[in-house]
Design an enzyme around this catalytic site. Structure first.
Site, PDB file in Angstrom:
ATOM      1  N   HIS A  62       0.930  -1.164  -0.219  1.00  0.00           N
ATOM      2  CA  HIS A  62       0.096  -0.095  -0.099  1.00  0.00           C
ATOM      3  C   HIS A  62       0.976   1.015   0.018  1.00  0.00           C
ATOM      4  O   HIS A  62       1.713   1.279   0.710  1.00  0.00           O
ATOM      5  CB  HIS A  62      -0.954  -0.084   1.220  1.00  0.00           C
ATOM      6  CG  HIS A  62      -2.128  -0.900   1.278  1.00  0.00           C
ATOM      7  ND1 HIS A  62      -3.327  -0.454   1.200  1.00  0.00           N
ATOM      8  CD2 HIS A  62      -2.001  -2.318   1.454  1.00  0.00           C
ATOM      9  CE1 HIS A  62      -4.131  -1.516   0.964  1.00  0.00           C
ATOM     10  NE2 HIS A  62      -3.391  -2.832   1.437  1.00  0.00           N
ATOM     11  N   HIS A  97      -3.811  -1.288  11.952  1.00  0.00           N
ATOM     12  CA  HIS A  97      -3.291   0.112  12.134  1.00  0.00           C
ATOM     13  C   HIS A  97      -3.416   0.795  13.491  1.00  0.00           C
ATOM     14  O   HIS A  97      -4.420   0.540  14.066  1.00  0.00           O
ATOM     15  CB  HIS A  97      -3.769   1.110  11.100  1.00  0.00           C
ATOM     16  CG  HIS A  97      -3.011   2.251  10.892  1.00  0.00           C
ATOM     17  ND1 HIS A  97      -3.558   3.293  10.351  1.00  0.00           N
ATOM     18  CD2 HIS A  97      -2.001   2.622  11.153  1.00  0.00           C
ATOM     19  CE1 HIS A  97      -2.725   4.462  10.367  1.00  0.00           C
ATOM     20  NE2 HIS A  97      -1.700   3.963  10.873  1.00  0.00           N
ATOM     21  N   GLU A 121      -8.687   9.625  13.422  1.00  0.00           N
ATOM     22  CA  GLU A 121      -9.328   9.119  12.181  1.00  0.00           C
ATOM     23  C   GLU A 121     -10.910   9.156  12.357  1.00  0.00           C
ATOM     24  O   GLU A 121     -11.311   7.986  12.999  1.00  0.00           O
ATOM     25  CB  GLU A 121      -8.712   7.953  11.775  1.00  0.00           C
ATOM     26  CG  GLU A 121      -7.414   7.720  11.323  1.00  0.00           C
ATOM     27  CD  GLU A 121      -6.981   6.400  10.789  1.00  0.00           C
ATOM     28  OE1 GLU A 121      -7.643   5.657  10.282  1.00  0.00           O
ATOM     29  OE2 GLU A 121      -5.547   6.024  11.022  1.00  0.00           O
ATOM     30  N   HIS A 146     -11.707   6.448  15.077  1.00  0.00           N
ATOM     31  CA  HIS A 146     -10.743   5.607  15.736  1.00  0.00           C
ATOM     32  C   HIS A 146      -9.691   6.763  16.315  1.00  0.00           C
ATOM     33  O   HIS A 146      -8.927   7.117  15.338  1.00  0.00           O
ATOM     34  CB  HIS A 146      -9.870   4.701  14.718  1.00  0.00           C
ATOM     35  CG  HIS A 146     -11.159   3.712  14.161  1.00  0.00           C
ATOM     36  ND1 HIS A 146     -11.005   3.380  12.720  1.00  0.00           N
ATOM     37  CD2 HIS A 146     -11.831   2.989  14.445  1.00  0.00           C
ATOM     38  CE1 HIS A 146     -12.089   2.536  12.713  1.00  0.00           C
ATOM     39  NE2 HIS A 146     -12.620   2.206  13.636  1.00  0.00           N
ATOM     40  N   HIS A 173      -7.344  -0.458  14.834  1.00  0.00           N
ATOM     41  CA  HIS A 173      -8.268  -0.552  13.960  1.00  0.00           C
ATOM     42  C   HIS A 173      -7.997  -1.445  12.788  1.00  0.00           C
ATOM     43  O   HIS A 173      -6.702  -1.690  12.623  1.00  0.00           O
ATOM     44  CB  HIS A 173      -9.070   0.623  13.662  1.00  0.00           C
ATOM     45  CG  HIS A 173      -8.195   1.619  13.415  1.00  0.00           C
ATOM     46  ND1 HIS A 173      -7.172   2.485  13.987  1.00  0.00           N
ATOM     47  CD2 HIS A 173      -7.853   2.230  11.969  1.00  0.00           C
ATOM     48  CE1 HIS A 173      -6.739   3.282  13.148  1.00  0.00           C
ATOM     49  NE2 HIS A 173      -6.831   3.018  11.900  1.00  0.00           N
TER      50      HIS A 173
END
Length: 435
Positions: A288, A331, A337, A361, A367
């Protein structure tokens, strides 16, 4: 009609009054058509030129013509972050309910509900996240925010926003920014819902592109600014001007419409943007790229590379990465977030996270994808595939630690208390004898 370009110097006059803009100067002794000149400053006079923001408005009467401000009931709008104890848990809300019009009439202002935030407007540093639910238009009243900028994300129902600079029609999958001090009124066409990111003390700007180069993400030309439009309308019964000031609401009465700007010029304007215009960047080999590649707008802090708030989207795109777990990874983040969903199903949470709902989060709270998503993605045949087709999720990300309001945790009654259970089916696949 709109003009295009992010942060451009724009010039606009209502075609009913050609030549309304003074030539060669901002503040002549007598303005054309007998108008008043008024400057709206969005930055300190002495800011460096790249960050200096101001516009000159030529209006039938100046903004100063109003009765004194008096306190107005705030409802569920707040910047009191100490109403309830902090909650570090993963939080998710079911879609926020829109009241039915005959029983409870709410316009944009009375329908504002603060969900979370940090900092405070007097110190000019902080953010707030609000939910708006409304079912009726603002009639003979407008709002301006003395505390900061509103980034408005409609989720259900379109907004016809009248501003001092002109009109903008903003529909779901579009966003708009109403910057500090700009007066606006919102007309709706039925049950309407959306999200607001409010930023104190900084303006939104396009993120730097670095190695990406000159092109990509949100292109400056796709941001649209309204053209001048005025009404010379007397309101003998009283027009209400609402100010959000130091987190409170105040109302002043005047006997004319504030949307009486015949012409204007400058670089401090409201603007809108369609999220389908976003040029998505992504990995074409493996792993990613960080989700910062999906940033549409950022409000920078004084620390290089650290945002007070980023507005990030997850639009339809191609997934082609080889030997890669393609959904978002597990993460823990030094940022907060907050996520919302405009339409469709978010790939990492296909159940439970619904349009018109939200999740938070918090800093360093773990999460990631739920158990079903993990199992499915771990076994999927890796072929080029469309990701998030028919979907638009977004994130308000902040370097500040966000506190949730009493309305968010209790009064709204929309907190999903079973959210944590989506990870409970995750099981160990560890086998020390299998490399």
């Amino acid at each position: 009609l709109y003009m295009s370009g992010f942060g451009n110097e724009h010039v606009s006059e209502d075609p009913r009054c050609p030549g309304a803009l003074p030539e060669g100067q901002n503040n002549p002794q007598v303005c054309p058509y007998g108008l008043y000149a008024e400057q709206l400053s969005g930055s300190a006079f002495t800011c460096p030129r790249p960050t200096n923001k101001r516009s000159w408005l030529y209006r039938i009467l100046p903004s100063v013509c109003h009765k004194p401000f008096k306190p107005l009931e705030e409802g569920h709008l707040t910047h009191n972050w100490d109403e309830v104890e902090p909650d570090p848990n993963q939080l998710r809300w079911k879609p926020f309910e829109i009241p039915k019009a005959p029983w409870s009439k709410l316009d944009f202002v009375s329908g504002l509900h603060t969900l979370c935030g940090a900092g405070e407007p007097r110190g000019r540093n902080g953010i707030a996240v609000h939910i708006f639910v409304c079912n009726t238009s603002m009639i003979n009243r407008c709002l301006y925010n003395s505390d900061g900028d509103f980034l408005i994300v409609p989720q259900q129902g379109k907004l016809l926003i009248t501003t001092e600079f002109g009109k903008m029609l903003v529909e779901p999958n579009e966003i708009c920014v109403i910057q500090q001090g700009m007066r606006f009124s919102v007309e709706v066409f039925g049950e309407t819902r959306g999200y607001i990111l409010e930023v104190y003390g900084a303006h939104f700007e396009l993120p730097d592109l670095g190695p990406i180069g000159a092109n990509g993400l949100a292109n400056p030309r796709d941001f649209l600014v309204p053209v001048a439009w005025y009404e010379d309308r007397q309101v003998p019964g009283g027009y209400t001007v609402i100010s959000k000031y130091q987190g409170k609401l105040f109302a002043a009465q005047q006997d004319f419409s504030p949307f009486n700007v015949v012409a204007w010029h400058g670089n401090y304007t409201p603007y809108k943007y369609h999220l389908e215009k976003f040029m998505v960047i992504n990995s074409v080999a493996f792993d990613h790229a960080d989700p910062s590649i999906f940033t549409v707008l950022t409000a920078k802090s004084t620390r290089p590379g650290v945002a007070v708030a980023d507005f990030v989207i997850f639009p339809p795109r191609w997934g082609v990465a080889n030997n890669t777990f393609r959904p978002p990874y597990y993460h823990r983040n030094c940022m907060s977030e907050f996520m919302g969903l405009i339409k469709g199903h978010y790939e990492a949470k296909e159940e439970g996270f619904q349009p018109g709902g939200a999740s938070l989060h918090s800093m360093m709270t773990p999460h990631g994808p739920d158990a079903d998503c993990f199992e499915k993605a771990s076994k999927a045949k890796l072929e080029p595939e469309r990701v998030a087709e028919g979907t638009m999720a977004f994130m308000f990300e902040s370097s500040l630690s966000l506190a949730v309001t009493k309305w968010g945790l209790q009064t709204s009654n929309h907190l999903d208390k079973n959210y944590y259970k989506c990870w409970e089916p995750l099981k160990s696949h560890f086998n020390p004898n299998c490399k």
